[in-house]
Design a protein around this motif. Structure first.
Motif, PDB file in Angstrom:
ATOM      1  N   LEU A  80     -31.130 -58.024   4.729  1.00 42.19           N
ATOM      2  CA  LEU A  80     -31.212 -56.705   5.363  1.00 42.19           C
ATOM      3  C   LEU A  80     -32.366 -55.863   4.833  1.00 42.19           C
ATOM      4  CD1 LEU A  80     -27.422 -55.705   5.421  1.00 42.19           C
ATOM      5  CD2 LEU A  80     -28.795 -56.669   7.288  1.00 42.19           C
ATOM      6  N   ARG A  83     -33.934 -51.336   1.137  1.00 41.67           N
ATOM      7  CA  ARG A  83     -33.721 -49.935   1.547  1.00 41.67           C
ATOM      8  C   ARG A  83     -32.370 -49.770   2.237  1.00 41.67           C
ATOM      9  NH1 ARG A  83     -34.210 -47.288   6.213  1.00 41.67           N
ATOM     10  NH2 ARG A  83     -35.095 -49.130   7.232  1.00 41.67           N
ATOM     11  N   ARG A  84     -32.111 -50.572   3.251  1.00 42.85           N
ATOM     12  CA  ARG A  84     -30.850 -50.436   3.985  1.00 42.85           C
ATOM     13  C   ARG A  84     -29.654 -50.834   3.130  1.00 42.85           C
ATOM     14  NH1 ARG A  84     -31.366 -53.346   9.693  1.00 42.85           N
ATOM     15  NH2 ARG A  84     -32.677 -54.763   8.481  1.00 42.85           N
ATOM     16  N   TRP A  85     -29.773 -51.959   2.428  1.00 47.19           N
ATOM     17  CA  TRP A  85     -28.614 -52.469   1.694  1.00 47.19           C
ATOM     18  C   TRP A  85     -28.235 -51.545   0.539  1.00 47.19           C
ATOM     19  CZ3 TRP A  85     -24.629 -55.152   2.625  1.00 47.19           C
ATOM     20  CH2 TRP A  85     -23.869 -55.722   1.599  1.00 47.19           C
ATOM     21  N   GLY A  87     -29.072 -48.399   0.060  1.00 45.99           N
ATOM     22  CA  GLY A  87     -28.671 -47.082   0.563  1.00 45.99           C
ATOM     23  C   GLY A  87     -27.243 -47.081   1.066  1.00 45.99           C
ATOM     24  N   LEU A  88     -26.879 -48.087   1.876  1.00 48.60           N
ATOM     25  CA  LEU A  88     -25.513 -48.158   2.422  1.00 48.60           C
ATOM     26  C   LEU A  88     -24.483 -48.384   1.322  1.00 48.60           C
ATOM     27  CD1 LEU A  88     -26.187 -50.257   5.659  1.00 48.60           C
ATOM     28  CD2 LEU A  88     -25.614 -47.821   5.518  1.00 48.60           C
ATOM     29  N   LEU A 195     -31.972 -44.319   1.822  1.00 51.12           N
ATOM     30  CA  LEU A 195     -32.217 -44.817   3.171  1.00 51.12           C
ATOM     31  C   LEU A 195     -33.500 -44.242   3.755  1.00 51.12           C
ATOM     32  CD1 LEU A 195     -28.640 -44.744   4.768  1.00 51.12           C
ATOM     33  CD2 LEU A 195     -30.051 -46.761   4.346  1.00 51.12           C
ATOM     34  N   ARG A 196     -33.817 -43.037   3.343  1.00 57.15           N
ATOM     35  CA  ARG A 196     -35.006 -42.372   3.868  1.00 57.15           C
ATOM     36  C   ARG A 196     -36.283 -42.758   3.119  1.00 57.15           C
ATOM     37  NH1 ARG A 196     -37.452 -39.897   8.138  1.00 57.15           N
ATOM     38  NH2 ARG A 196     -38.918 -38.294   7.433  1.00 57.15           N
ATOM     39  N   ASP A 200     -39.160 -51.295   1.139  1.00 56.84           N
ATOM     40  CA  ASP A 200     -38.686 -52.656   0.891  1.00 56.84           C
ATOM     41  C   ASP A 200     -39.621 -53.481   0.013  1.00 56.84           C
ATOM     42  OD1 ASP A 200     -36.261 -52.470   2.190  1.00 56.84           O
ATOM     43  OD2 ASP A 200     -37.062 -53.097   4.133  1.00 56.84           O
TER      44      ASP A 200
END
Length: 460
Positions: A80, A83-85, A87-88, A195-196, A200
């Motif tokens: 993923l 950044r996404r992983w 952050g979530l 997330l912002r 990566d």
């Protein structure tokens, strides 16, 4: 055209300035949501009728979900993107941390701790993997020390104690419940920030010039040779069960991961029990401390430890040496533990605790790099780092329960601290011995992405 070394230095400075504060926020959020349980125990345990052993079990059971999901979480990060992983995950554990305010007893505390461990499983392996994407091996000791500064303890412990003392009874809610609510909410905000703002990899960094991107990619791949398929650390790995089994057959990796676990025995115990240990020694020496005073003394211990650890990792990076620095840090921590146990007053006890914390942090910033120093290729790195932290967390699972059980059995923390000292000495021995093991070649039927030995540049 700019001088190559100048471009490299400029790119590393930009990456450090941009990313180190974000990773520090990530680490602080993760560990504040763990260490504040030790502060909560000052009043929560009596409110809910939880014994020291039961509290230790609830603290350690955090590692159950954490251990089980280490490798899947790191592979998800590569699929993923960091950044996404990350952050979530941060948003998720902020929610679970706030839910800790609703626990009603030992069983509900255990359930929440398992859930927290599951959503935080990707923190350390993901963070360490992220650092390998951005920074070359020779710089990882210092950058790890910077992003792992113990602000969660220096500032968080006094803050937690203050909330507990001054918010107690507000709207009919206990102070420790307010603490979990007020400290869990900012973690959600930090997740949104990640997330912002997190990037990566150098290839996707719009804030770097093309020359700087190329320089960082060159630096991070130069000492991580490509495998037979041409994959490097910047690629997304394709992992299978055989890749995981190959890492489990790597005796050097497994042995040195055990050293990580032995070090984390001391780390987990001190982060879980330090406020209770300080309060117990104060009571033993007939000193009366308020919650805030206990929190301040507990946080104060980490200040000199931070400076010692920063000097230690700088020495390690300059000498390009890890093993002796880790072993000596573990032995320093063991000596501090023995001093704390045998001290005749609270201040000598605190000195011993400072040495204990200093040694643990000095070694902690470096120890994860030793087991994976010989790995090559993105699959081996992802699985190897995750397995190192997974096996290391067995120490985190065991330590709080053993220390709590010894506290209930003996009436003080002396036996538990001796248990920590023995584990730290064993860490030093296993680190030195494990580093002498020859690397295990990959399984003959396994693609070269999953292993292979290269000349070691970190451990000497």
């Amino acid at each position: 055209m700019k001088d190559t070394s100048l471009v490299e230095r400029q790119a590393l400075r930009k990456a450090a300035r941009r990313l180190a504060p974000l990773v520090l926020l990530l680490y602080t959020a993760g560990y504040l949501d763990r260490v504040n349980l030790g502060t909560a125990a000052l009043t929560m345990n009596s409110d809910l009728g939880i014994s020291a052993a039961a509290f230790g079990f609830a603290t350690g059971i955090f590692s159950a979900g954490y251990i089980a999901l280490q490798i899947p979480s790191n592979l998800a990060l590569n699929k993923l993107g960091p950044r996404r992983w990350l952050g979530l995950l941060t948003i998720s554990w902020g929610v679970v941390a706030m839910l800790t305010s609703l626990v009603q007893g030992e069983k509900s505390l255990v359930v929440v701790r398992i859930a927290l461990g599951a959503v935080e499983a990707g923190l350390l392996p993901g963070m360490f993997m992220y650092l390998t994407i951005w920074f070359p091996p020779r710089m990882r000791g210092r950058i790890t020390a910077v992003v792992c500064l113990p602000f969660y303890a220096i500032l968080g412990t006094p803050l937690s104690a203050s909330i507990m003392q001054y918010a107690d009874g507000l709207a009919g809610v206990a102070g420790w419940r307010w603490m979990f609510l007020l400290e869990g909410a900012p973690t959600i905000v930090i997740g949104l920030v990640l997330l912002r703002l997190l990037t990566d990899s150098p290839a996707s960094a719009t804030w770097l010039s093309d020359e700087e991107k190329a320089a960082l990619l060159r630096l991070t791949t130069a000492e991580t040779p490509a495998d037979n398929t041409g994959e490097r650390s910047g690629d997304k790995p394709r992992a299978g069960l055989r890749d995981i089994l190959d890492r489990l057959r790597d005796l050097r990796l497994v042995t040195l991961s055990l050293a990580v676990g032995l070090l984390w025995v001391g780390f987990a115990a001190i982060t879980s029990f330090l406020p209770l240990i300080v309060a117990g020694f104060a009571e033993h020496t007939h000193m009366k401390l308020s919650l805030v005073q206990t929190g301040l003394l507990s946080g104060l211990v980490y200040v000199p430890a931070t400076f010692v650890a920063l000097a230690w990792v700088s020495s390690s990076d300059r000498r390009d040496e890890r093993v002796k620095h880790v072993a000596c840090g573990a032995l320093l921590a063991a000596a501090g533990t023995v001093l704390a146990v045998n001290a005749s007053n609270l201040w000598v006890t605190l000195l011993g605790t400072v040495l204990l914390t200093s040694g643990i942090y000095a070694a902690l910033f470096l120890v994860w790099q030793i087991p994976v120093a010989h790995l090559r290729g993105p699959v081996a790195m992802s699985v190897g780092i995750a397995m190192t932290t997974m096996l290391g967390n067995i120490g985190s699972f065991m330590a709080p329960y053993v220390v709590g059980w010894l506290r209930d059995s003996t009436g003080d923390f002396d036996s538990g601290l001796y248990f920590i000292a023995v584990s730290l000495v064993a860490c030093a021995v296993v680190t030195v011995a494990g580093n002498r093991i020859r690397t295990t070649p990959p399984h003959p039927h396994t693609p070269a992405t999953s292993g292979g030995a290269i000349e070691e540049t970190l451990t000497h």
